[in-house]
Design a protein around this motif. Structure first.
Motif, PDB file in Angstrom:
ATOM      1  N   LYS A 175       0.864  -1.290  -0.043  1.00 16.06           N
ATOM      2  CA  LYS A 175      -0.130   0.049   0.102  1.00 16.06           C
ATOM      3  C   LYS A 175       0.884   1.076   0.004  1.00 16.06           C
ATOM      4  O   LYS A 175       1.617   1.451   0.780  1.00 16.06           O
ATOM      5  CB  LYS A 175      -0.822   0.096   1.058  1.00 16.06           C
ATOM      6  CG  LYS A 175      -1.778   1.181   1.421  1.00 16.06           C
ATOM      7  CD  LYS A 175      -2.518   1.258   2.702  1.00 16.06           C
ATOM      8  CE  LYS A 175      -3.507   2.423   2.820  1.00 16.06           C
ATOM      9  NZ  LYS A 175      -4.338   2.455   4.106  1.00 16.06           N
ATOM     10  N   VAL A 176       0.746   2.142  -1.229  1.00 18.27           N
ATOM     11  CA  VAL A 176       1.436   3.283  -1.090  1.00 18.27           C
ATOM     12  C   VAL A 176       0.655   4.324  -0.148  1.00 18.27           C
ATOM     13  O   VAL A 176      -0.519   4.425  -0.467  1.00 18.27           O
ATOM     14  CB  VAL A 176       1.516   3.692  -2.650  1.00 18.27           C
ATOM     15  CG1 VAL A 176       2.199   5.309  -2.577  1.00 18.27           C
ATOM     16  CG2 VAL A 176       2.309   2.859  -3.455  1.00 18.27           C
ATOM     17  N   VAL A 177       1.616   5.122   0.682  1.00 18.66           N
ATOM     18  CA  VAL A 177       1.011   5.884   1.567  1.00 18.66           C
ATOM     19  C   VAL A 177       1.519   7.440   1.302  1.00 18.66           C
ATOM     20  O   VAL A 177       0.654   8.256   1.865  1.00 18.66           O
ATOM     21  CB  VAL A 177       1.151   5.522   3.234  1.00 18.66           C
ATOM     22  CG1 VAL A 177       0.592   4.241   3.400  1.00 18.66           C
ATOM     23  CG2 VAL A 177       2.688   5.499   3.290  1.00 18.66           C
ATOM     24  N   LYS A 178       2.627   7.567   0.664  1.00 20.96           N
ATOM     25  CA  LYS A 178       3.066   8.873   0.573  1.00 20.96           C
ATOM     26  C   LYS A 178       3.941   8.927  -0.541  1.00 20.96           C
ATOM     27  O   LYS A 178       4.914   8.021  -0.781  1.00 20.96           O
ATOM     28  CB  LYS A 178       3.937   9.319   1.599  1.00 20.96           C
ATOM     29  CG  LYS A 178       4.457  10.883   1.668  1.00 20.96           C
ATOM     30  CD  LYS A 178       5.162  11.158   3.056  1.00 20.96           C
ATOM     31  CE  LYS A 178       5.668  12.646   2.704  1.00 20.96           C
ATOM     32  NZ  LYS A 178       6.219  13.110   4.232  1.00 20.96           N
ATOM     33  N   ILE A 179       4.042  10.027  -1.584  1.00 20.41           N
ATOM     34  CA  ILE A 179       4.810  10.168  -2.651  1.00 20.41           C
ATOM     35  C   ILE A 179       5.489  11.467  -2.493  1.00 20.41           C
ATOM     36  O   ILE A 179       4.876  12.313  -2.432  1.00 20.41           O
ATOM     37  CB  ILE A 179       3.981  10.010  -3.911  1.00 20.41           C
ATOM     38  CG1 ILE A 179       3.320   8.855  -3.901  1.00 20.41           C
ATOM     39  CG2 ILE A 179       5.055  10.207  -5.191  1.00 20.41           C
ATOM     40  CD1 ILE A 179       2.324   8.684  -5.217  1.00 20.41           C
ATOM     41  N   ALA A 180       6.891  11.548  -2.649  1.00 20.11           N
ATOM     42  CA  ALA A 180       7.680  12.461  -2.355  1.00 20.11           C
ATOM     43  C   ALA A 180       8.495  12.656  -3.496  1.00 20.11           C
ATOM     44  O   ALA A 180       9.144  11.613  -3.921  1.00 20.11           O
ATOM     45  CB  ALA A 180       8.262  12.772  -1.235  1.00 20.11           C
ATOM     46  N   GLN A 181       9.049  13.871  -4.014  1.00 24.45           N
ATOM     47  CA  GLN A 181      10.049  14.197  -4.979  1.00 24.45           C
ATOM     48  C   GLN A 181      10.984  15.335  -4.692  1.00 24.45           C
ATOM     49  O   GLN A 181      10.503  16.238  -3.932  1.00 24.45           O
ATOM     50  CB  GLN A 181       9.446  14.273  -6.120  1.00 24.45           C
ATOM     51  CG  GLN A 181       8.621  15.385  -6.386  1.00 24.45           C
ATOM     52  CD  GLN A 181       8.214  15.761  -8.029  1.00 24.45           C
ATOM     53  OE1 GLN A 181       8.929  15.635  -9.015  1.00 24.45           O
ATOM     54  NE2 GLN A 181       7.033  16.031  -8.236  1.00 24.45           N
ATOM     55  N   SER A 182      12.227  15.383  -5.165  1.00 23.81           N
ATOM     56  CA  SER A 182      13.023  16.265  -4.851  1.00 23.81           C
ATOM     57  C   SER A 182      13.860  16.546  -6.337  1.00 23.81           C
ATOM     58  O   SER A 182      13.487  15.425  -7.324  1.00 23.81           O
ATOM     59  CB  SER A 182      14.230  15.974  -3.942  1.00 23.81           C
ATOM     60  OG  SER A 182      15.176  14.983  -4.552  1.00 23.81           O
ATOM     61  N   PRO A 183      14.529  17.416  -6.587  1.00 26.02           N
ATOM     62  CA  PRO A 183      15.312  17.586  -7.807  1.00 26.02           C
ATOM     63  C   PRO A 183      16.317  16.276  -8.236  1.00 26.02           C
ATOM     64  O   PRO A 183      16.765  16.115  -9.448  1.00 26.02           O
ATOM     65  CB  PRO A 183      16.251  18.987  -7.895  1.00 26.02           C
ATOM     66  CG  PRO A 183      15.549  19.573  -6.754  1.00 26.02           C
ATOM     67  CD  PRO A 183      14.970  18.483  -5.814  1.00 26.02           C
ATOM     68  N   LYS A 184      16.448  15.497  -7.414  1.00 28.35           N
ATOM     69  CA  LYS A 184      17.328  14.456  -7.397  1.00 28.35           C
ATOM     70  C   LYS A 184      16.637  13.116  -7.654  1.00 28.35           C
ATOM     71  O   LYS A 184      17.256  12.006  -7.916  1.00 28.35           O
ATOM     72  CB  LYS A 184      18.318  14.209  -6.304  1.00 28.35           C
ATOM     73  CG  LYS A 184      19.246  15.308  -6.082  1.00 28.35           C
ATOM     74  CD  LYS A 184      20.485  15.293  -5.021  1.00 28.35           C
ATOM     75  CE  LYS A 184      21.399  16.415  -5.193  1.00 28.35           C
ATOM     76  NZ  LYS A 184      22.557  16.191  -3.896  1.00 28.35           N
TER      77      LYS A 184
ATOM     78  N   ALA B 172      13.763   6.139  -6.276  1.00 30.67           N
ATOM     79  CA  ALA B 172      14.265   5.849  -7.745  1.00 30.67           C
ATOM     80  C   ALA B 172      14.627   7.109  -8.316  1.00 30.67           C
ATOM     81  O   ALA B 172      14.127   8.252  -7.654  1.00 30.67           O
ATOM     82  CB  ALA B 172      12.971   5.151  -8.527  1.00 30.67           C
ATOM     83  N   ASP B 173      14.934   7.124  -9.484  1.00 30.97           N
ATOM     84  CA  ASP B 173      15.193   8.442 -10.088  1.00 30.97           C
ATOM     85  C   ASP B 173      13.870   9.254 -10.563  1.00 30.97           C
ATOM     86  O   ASP B 173      13.572  10.318 -10.704  1.00 30.97           O
ATOM     87  CB  ASP B 173      16.127   8.485 -11.436  1.00 30.97           C
ATOM     88  CG  ASP B 173      17.369   7.914 -10.852  1.00 30.97           C
ATOM     89  OD1 ASP B 173      17.872   8.300  -9.677  1.00 30.97           O
ATOM     90  OD2 ASP B 173      18.152   7.029 -11.533  1.00 30.97           O
ATOM     91  N   TRP B 174      12.962   8.185 -10.930  1.00 39.48           N
ATOM     92  CA  TRP B 174      11.537   8.727 -11.625  1.00 39.48           C
ATOM     93  C   TRP B 174      10.453   7.812 -11.192  1.00 39.48           C
ATOM     94  O   TRP B 174      10.725   6.600 -10.655  1.00 39.48           O
ATOM     95  CB  TRP B 174      11.856   8.525 -13.194  1.00 39.48           C
ATOM     96  CG  TRP B 174      12.964   9.239 -13.727  1.00 39.48           C
ATOM     97  CD1 TRP B 174      14.054   8.666 -13.918  1.00 39.48           C
ATOM     98  CD2 TRP B 174      13.041  10.613 -14.095  1.00 39.48           C
ATOM     99  NE1 TRP B 174      14.952   9.400 -14.493  1.00 39.48           N
ATOM    100  CE2 TRP B 174      14.391  10.923 -14.551  1.00 39.48           C
ATOM    101  CE3 TRP B 174      11.993  11.756 -13.808  1.00 39.48           C
ATOM    102  CZ2 TRP B 174      14.785  11.989 -14.938  1.00 39.48           C
ATOM    103  CZ3 TRP B 174      12.548  13.094 -14.499  1.00 39.48           C
ATOM    104  CH2 TRP B 174      13.864  13.203 -14.836  1.00 39.48           C
TER     105      TRP B 174
END
Length: 529
Positions: free
Chosen positions: A304-313, A332-334
């Motif tokens: 179960k996915v609970v949170k999706i975050a991203q940064s420039p990296k 992951a990168d993407w």
């Protein structure tokens, strides 16, 4: 009043003729909205040159997620695929004996179908022009068989027509075109359309109406052997001394109009409902399973996915094991996110405000199916119905569908009741027992013996499934204009895909096309990063 409503141009006139089948106006409207275009599949994506060590996390193992994982891994990406359920396919799903159906709130069904019988609660047919899904079926060796869409021998029922007695579709459809042809022919002969049609076109149209409507020498639609050759006989042709057939009696125009048979005629003209259609042999989930075989250990189920975050990296996805409660994080990168917006709307996801607004603006429709297992295939033995659908104006269930396989088999067989629109929500609000009762009630309108032959059943209401909370995304012209491009645009390192991100909503083809488009753009960005 008739003159006020008469078509004023040739285009209007030809459109009215098309409405005899209900399909012209439907096709034009769908084309204007972008729904009826040919599928844009031009072959699998050619993704090459992935950077060494580049990685992608794919969320959701429906067909959009499966094709994304498959094609990106082929391109050289390291792929992780997280799936909430314990199986691949998402709505590409088949229910068989021994399975359990668990709904929001914990209501659980144990499915008891005999071996070989099954219910496809989601997609169950593949149009001939859905070239993307047909490509992958061929590539992975998924055996297909015909899905019998149109059957002239099925029934149409409306409570206010023919005293509530169901009528064969072929009889109503032939009578409708016959009566309309008679009226049109008489209008042409009376000169009512001389300002619209030239002499040559008028003669051609008269000939067409005479032949198409099976009119007699007086341009009247009436009982005859020629008409019965289309709508059926009272006494069918035979052999020998007493082999002469007896014509059937045509229905009066008023009775035919009460049946609203043009709705069913229009259904078959709908672009995505036209023959030829296919189904995977053994169940629709054969497609999802075939994809999963290509991916192997890339898929992590019960996650179960609970949170999706991203940064420039890069991207990080927090998850929980649905069985053990174990928590983890995928980096992951993407990211290719194919989770339905009905779930994303409740999730902590780091994306732009415009994309969040698009997700919130997209509600999901409801649909429900009830699979009814019968002791014998009485629809074949007693009614000569082999595949197709009977239609009714039952308050919550509009369609009773007949199986497309195992014809003439001396064993239990399956009927399927389908409910959509407001009826889908009505069915979703019922208990399993109430849904089956509603399905039997509707089935009895066509086949009084259905209760006696009933063995057991399964019901599946999409609005009650915790991993989607609906059937499929419902765009309007206004919401698509305001939000669609924001939904499908790449957002940093995250791409969304699924049937909701396409103009082929509610179809597996739309999910695949959306995903291929998303990963192609993501790959281009990854190479340019």
């Amino acid at each position: 009043m008739l003159n006020d409503m008469a078509p004023q141009t040739r285009r209007e006139w030809l459109t009215m003729i098309g409405r005899v089948g209900g399909g012209m106006a439907m096709y034009q409207a769908m084309t204007a909205l972008g729904h009826a275009a040919e599928t844009q599949f031009g072959g699998p994506p050619k993704l090459t040159g992935a950077r060494p060590g580049a990685s992608v996390v794919v969320l959701g193992a429906g067909l959009a997620g499966l094709v994304a994982a498959y094609e990106l891994s082929k391109a050289g990406y390291k792929v992780q695929l997280l799936e909430y359920q314990d199986r691949p396919g998402g709505r590409n799903y088949t229910v068989r004996g021994g399975d359990k159906i668990v709904e929001v709130g914990g209501a659980t069904q144990s499915v008891n179908f005999a071996p070989g019988n099954y219910l496809n609660p989601g997609p169950w047919r593949i149009p001939h022009h859905h070239r993307t899904i047909l490509h992958y079926c061929k590539a992975f060796g998924v055996e297909l068989e015909p899905f019998i869409q149109m059957n002239h021998n099925v029934f149409v029922h409306r409570k206010d027509a023919f005293g509530g007695k169901p009528q064969r579709y072929r009889e109503l459809a032939v009578d409708f075109k016959g009566h309309v042809s008679e009226l049109l022919s008489k209008s042409l002969n009376a000169g009512a359309l001389d300002t619209t049609l030239g002499k040559e076109d008028k003669e051609k149209l008269l000939q067409a109406m005479r032949e198409w409507g099976v009119l007699n020498a007086d341009l009247a639609y009436d009982s005859s052997i020629a008409v019965s050759a289309q709508r059926g006989y009272d006494r069918a042709p035979g052999g020998g001394v007493g082999g002469a057939p007896t014509p059937s009696k045509v229905n009066a125009l008023g009775d035919v109009l009460s049946s609203k048979v043009w709705s069913q005629m229009g259904f078959y003209f709908n672009y995505v409902m036209q023959t030829t259609m296919f189904q995977p042999k053994g169940g629709m989930d054969m497609i999802g399973k075939a994809f999963a075989q290509q991916l192997g250990q890339m898929i992590r189920y019960n996650t179960k996915v609970v949170k999706i975050a991203q940064s420039p990296k890069g991207v990080s996805v927090a998850w929980e094991d649905a069985r053990t409660g174990q928590k983890g994080e995928a980096k992951a990168d993407w990211c290719v996110c194919t989770l339905p917006t009905s779930i994303l709307n409740q999730m902590d996801i780091q994306i732009s405000d415009a994309k969040k607004a698009a997700i919130k603006a997209l509600p999901y429709s409801s649909s429900a199916k009830m699979g009814l297992e019968m002791r014998r295939r009485f629809w074949e033995e007693d009614y000569s119905i082999y595949g197709g659908h009977s239609f009714s104006d039952h308050p919550s269930i509009g369609t009773l569908s007949y199986p497309n396989f195992d014809f003439f088999r001396d064993a239990p067989g399956m009927l399927t009741s389908l409910s959509g629109g407001p009826g889908g929500f009505m069915i979703a609000g019922m208990t399993h027992e109430q849904r089956i009762e509603a399905a039997l009630e509707q089935g009895s309108l066509f086949h009084p013996e259905i209760r006696k032959e009933y063995m057991n059943g399964a019901s599946f209401a999409w609005a009650r499934q915790p991993w989607i909370l609906g059937c499929c995304a419902t765009w309007t012209e206004a919401t698509r204009k305001e939000h669609y491009q924001n939904l499908v645009a790449l957002d940093g390192r995250i791409a969304l895909a699924g049937e909701h991100a396409s103009y082929y909503g509610c179809w597996q083809e739309g999910a695949l096309l959306s995903s291929i488009d998303a990963i192609t753009r993501l790959h281009q960005r990854a190479l340019a990063a």
